[in-house]
Design an enzyme around this catalytic site. Structure first.
Site, PDB file in Angstrom:
ATOM      1  N   ASP A  87     -16.163 -37.909  59.299  1.00 44.58           N
ATOM      2  CA  ASP A  87     -15.036 -38.798  59.007  1.00 44.58           C
ATOM      3  C   ASP A  87     -15.036 -39.178  57.524  1.00 44.58           C
ATOM      4  O   ASP A  87     -13.998 -39.140  56.863  1.00 44.58           O
ATOM      5  CB  ASP A  87     -15.124 -40.037  59.900  1.00 44.58           C
ATOM      6  CG  ASP A  87     -13.921 -40.948  59.756  1.00 44.58           C
ATOM      7  OD1 ASP A  87     -12.784 -40.430  59.748  1.00 44.58           O
ATOM      8  OD2 ASP A  87     -14.127 -42.171  59.670  1.00 44.58           O
ATOM      9  N   HIS A 121     -19.409 -39.828  62.153  1.00 45.96           N
ATOM     10  CA  HIS A 121     -19.173 -40.759  61.043  1.00 45.96           C
ATOM     11  C   HIS A 121     -19.234 -40.014  59.704  1.00 45.96           C
ATOM     12  O   HIS A 121     -18.383 -40.221  58.834  1.00 45.96           O
ATOM     13  CB  HIS A 121     -20.221 -41.874  61.091  1.00 45.96           C
ATOM     14  CG  HIS A 121     -20.074 -42.920  60.054  1.00 45.96           C
ATOM     15  ND1 HIS A 121     -18.992 -43.766  59.982  1.00 45.96           N
ATOM     16  CD2 HIS A 121     -20.893 -43.265  59.023  1.00 45.96           C
ATOM     17  CE1 HIS A 121     -19.148 -44.587  58.959  1.00 45.96           C
ATOM     18  NE2 HIS A 121     -20.294 -44.296  58.353  1.00 45.96           N
TER      19      HIS A 121
END
Length: 107
Positions: A78, A75
């Site tokens: 990203d 995450h």
């Protein structure tokens, strides 16, 4: 600082960068290019901070300390990639707004 806190630092800096990038775009849309470029400088600073944390993690891995990938790390990566992409595209859009304004002044 534990691993989760380190990863959250990447998320925070990447999120700040993305937010500042879109604020820079809004400033450019309004014709305030000085403010837009000041915000882009902030974006670059935030991304640099995130990269430093990421590089530290990479260095640990290279030195033999295994970093267990998890959803939080994915995450964070990203967020960082999206912030970098936003910065690059928004800089181009700022240039387009600037060029457009110059063309309008020439008319």
């Amino acid at each position: 600082m534990d691993f989760e806190q380190i990863v959250f630092e990447i998320i925070v800096h990447a999120g700040n960068a993305r937010s500042d990038a879109f604020e820079a775009l809004a400033s450019a849309r309004e014709g305030n290019f000085n403010e837009a470029y000041k915000l882009i400088d902030k974006v670059k600073e935030e991304l640099q901070k995130a990269h430093e944390i990421q590089n530290n993690l990479i260095s640990l891995e290279a030195e033999g300390e295994h970093i267990q990938p998890n959803l939080l790390l994915v995450h964070a990566e990203d967020h960082l990639m999206n912030a970098i992409l936003a910065k690059d595209l928004i800089i181009e859009l700022i240039h387009l707004y600037e060029d457009n304004q110059k063309c309008m002044v020439k008319k």
